[in-house]
Design a protein around this motif. Structure first.
Motif, mmCIF file in Angstrom:
data_model
loop_
_atom_site.group_PDB
_atom_site.id
_atom_site.type_symbol
_atom_site.label_atom_id
_atom_site.label_comp_id
_atom_site.label_asym_id
_atom_site.label_seq_id
_atom_site.Cartn_x
_atom_site.Cartn_y
_atom_site.Cartn_z
ATOM 1 N N GLU A 37 62.834 -34.099 46.767
ATOM 2 C CA GLU A 37 63.261 -32.622 46.903
ATOM 3 C C GLU A 37 63.277 -32.064 45.547
ATOM 4 N N TYR A 38 62.931 -31.168 45.213
ATOM 5 C CA TYR A 38 62.854 -30.471 43.976
ATOM 6 C C TYR A 38 62.989 -29.056 43.904
ATOM 7 N N ILE A 39 63.585 -28.378 42.912
ATOM 8 C CA ILE A 39 63.921 -27.031 42.606
ATOM 9 C C ILE A 39 62.569 -26.245 42.383
ATOM 10 N N LEU A 40 62.500 -24.947 43.200
ATOM 11 C CA LEU A 40 61.429 -24.209 42.925
ATOM 12 C C LEU A 40 61.657 -22.764 42.314
ATOM 13 N N TRP A 41 62.936 -22.510 42.479
ATOM 14 C CA TRP A 41 63.396 -21.267 41.723
ATOM 15 C C TRP A 41 64.923 -21.081 41.773
ATOM 16 N N GLN A 42 65.619 -20.588 40.569
ATOM 17 C CA GLN A 42 66.975 -20.229 40.783
ATOM 18 C C GLN A 42 66.976 -19.036 40.287
ATOM 19 N N ASN A 76 62.081 -27.198 47.704
ATOM 20 C CA ASN A 76 61.141 -27.393 48.780
ATOM 21 C C ASN A 76 61.427 -27.612 49.993
ATOM 22 N N LYS A 77 63.003 -27.829 50.429
ATOM 23 C CA LYS A 77 63.378 -27.896 51.718
ATOM 24 C C LYS A 77 64.526 -27.263 52.092
ATOM 25 N N ARG A 78 65.171 -26.254 51.359
ATOM 26 C CA ARG A 78 66.321 -25.557 51.607
ATOM 27 C C ARG A 78 66.652 -24.282 50.688
ATOM 28 N N ILE A 79 67.583 -23.427 51.074
ATOM 29 C CA ILE A 79 68.198 -22.638 50.076
ATOM 30 C C ILE A 79 69.781 -23.076 49.961
ATOM 31 N N VAL A 80 69.987 -22.855 48.574
ATOM 32 C CA VAL A 80 71.569 -23.250 48.197
ATOM 33 C C VAL A 80 72.007 -22.172 47.718
ATOM 34 N N MET A 81 73.074 -21.582 48.049
ATOM 35 C CA MET A 81 73.728 -20.470 47.627
ATOM 36 C C MET A 81 75.280 -21.146 47.159
ATOM 37 N N ASN A 135 74.527 -24.950 51.879
ATOM 38 C CA ASN A 135 73.181 -25.383 52.131
ATOM 39 C C ASN A 135 72.464 -24.706 53.343
ATOM 40 N N LEU A 136 71.514 -24.178 53.108
ATOM 41 C CA LEU A 136 70.493 -23.410 54.425
ATOM 42 C C LEU A 136 69.278 -24.027 54.473
ATOM 43 N N PRO A 137 69.240 -25.012 55.265
ATOM 44 C CA PRO A 137 67.832 -25.873 55.392
ATOM 45 C C PRO A 137 66.812 -24.959 56.041
ATOM 46 N N PHE A 138 65.380 -25.126 55.405
ATOM 47 C CA PHE A 138 64.428 -24.393 56.064
ATOM 48 C C PHE A 138 64.363 -24.436 57.830
ATOM 49 N N THR A 139 64.772 -25.678 58.222
ATOM 50 C CA THR A 139 64.553 -25.595 59.655
ATOM 51 C C THR A 139 65.608 -24.987 60.457
ATOM 52 N N ALA A 179 58.276 -17.631 50.411
ATOM 53 C CA ALA A 179 57.069 -17.593 51.309
ATOM 54 C C ALA A 179 56.412 -18.970 51.048
ATOM 55 N N ALA A 180 55.874 -19.446 50.161
ATOM 56 C CA ALA A 180 55.080 -20.599 49.796
ATOM 57 C C ALA A 180 55.848 -21.817 50.550
ATOM 58 N N ALA A 181 57.259 -21.786 50.211
ATOM 59 C CA ALA A 181 57.938 -23.113 50.619
ATOM 60 C C ALA A 181 58.056 -23.367 52.108
ATOM 61 N N LEU A 182 58.506 -21.840 52.684
ATOM 62 C CA LEU A 182 58.281 -21.907 54.309
ATOM 63 C C LEU A 182 57.002 -22.162 54.902
ATOM 64 N N ALA A 183 55.971 -21.567 54.355
ATOM 65 C CA ALA A 183 54.630 -21.811 54.719
ATOM 66 C C ALA A 183 54.462 -23.428 54.650
ATOM 67 N N SER A 184 54.729 -24.106 53.722
ATOM 68 C CA SER A 184 54.407 -25.437 53.619
ATOM 69 C C SER A 184 55.095 -26.331 54.444
ATOM 70 N N THR A 185 56.288 -25.745 55.079
ATOM 71 C CA THR A 185 56.942 -26.569 55.948
ATOM 72 C C THR A 185 56.731 -26.317 57.410
ATOM 73 N N ARG A 186 55.930 -25.487 57.537
ATOM 74 C CA ARG A 186 55.325 -24.960 58.959
ATOM 75 C C ARG A 186 54.650 -26.285 59.824
ATOM 76 N N THR A 187 55.143 -26.368 61.009
ATOM 77 C CA THR A 187 54.482 -27.345 62.048
ATOM 78 C C THR A 187 54.056 -26.624 63.127
ATOM 79 N N PRO A 188 53.241 -27.368 63.964
ATOM 80 C CA PRO A 188 52.784 -26.511 65.210
ATOM 81 C C PRO A 188 53.929 -26.138 66.040
#
Length: 226
Positions: A25-30, A108-113, A124-128, A190-199
């Protein structure tokens, strides 16, 4: 205050995070809210200042009409002006505190507020758990990103305010508020959510895009990232 937001945040191994990120897991934006935008859009200080200006003008006109002494009119008008200045000053101080103590993190896996002026808390707000993300952008590029979560997440309005938009189907919508260049954060999310999409969750996330100016649903964001 330190760069992490204050002495109470000096323990953070990474600014904005309560613990080091797990492997993979790594930071994409702050980012943090703009204090000027919080003051203007959330606390409505311009409207409040206008309200007090009308009161002062009314007090002066009423005093002249009633034939009161100029010294009396000046005193009462000055008292109103001082009260309004104190009130607006306190709200500006709160807006500054929101900026200094808040830090939003997108990994790449969640939003932290990390939020809270008087009592700091990290959520912690996981993308799931995120059903959709709704971005609103103003003409100056400042805007908000609200999150709709799956049913069952019980969040407190008092704890999250002002980092909320409202309720959708009875569920609280956490919100990253008053972000400068909100489109940058929106594209990253957007990119992070799209990359975690599954069928299994693609249909849940890909909601129809809206055509309203300055507003995009999660579906619109994800489509732009593909």
């Amino acid at each position: 205050m330190s760069e992490t937001g204050g002495p109470e945040h000096d323990y953070e191994p990474v600014p904005g995070l309560p613990a080091r990120l797990p492997e993979g897991e790594y930071i994409l934006w702050q980012g943090a809210p703009s204090s000027a935008a919080v003051s203007r859009h959330v606390l409505k200080t311009r409207w409040i200042a206008g309200y007090f200006a009308v009161l002062v003008a009314w007090n002066i006109s009423a005093g002249l009409y009633d034939g009161r002494q100029p010294s009396e009119i000046l005193f009462s008008s000055g008292a109103l002006a001082i009260l309004s200045t104190i009130g607006i000053g306190l709200m500006e101080a709160f807006a500054w505190g929101v900026q200094k103590t808040t830090l939003y993190t997108i990994t790449n896996k969640r939003i932290v507020m990390r939020i809270g002026v008087a009592l700091s808390a990290t959520f912690n707000l996981p993308f799931t758990r995120i059903v959709s993300a709704d971005m609103r952008e103003g003409k100056n590029g400042v805007g908000d990103i609200a999150l709709t979560l799956l049913p069952g997440d019980r969040l407190s309005w008092l704890v999250f305010w002002p980092h909320v938009r409202g309720f959708r189907k009875g569920a609280l919508m956490p919100q990253m508020i008053c972000l400068k260049d909100v489109a940058i954060a929106g594209n990253v999310l957007a990119a992070a959510l799209a990359s975690t999409r599954t069928p299994e969750n693609a249909a849940r996330l890909a909601t129809p895009a809206t055509k309203q100016t300055g507003r995009a649903t999660a579906g619109r964001i994800i489509e732009a990232a593909e």
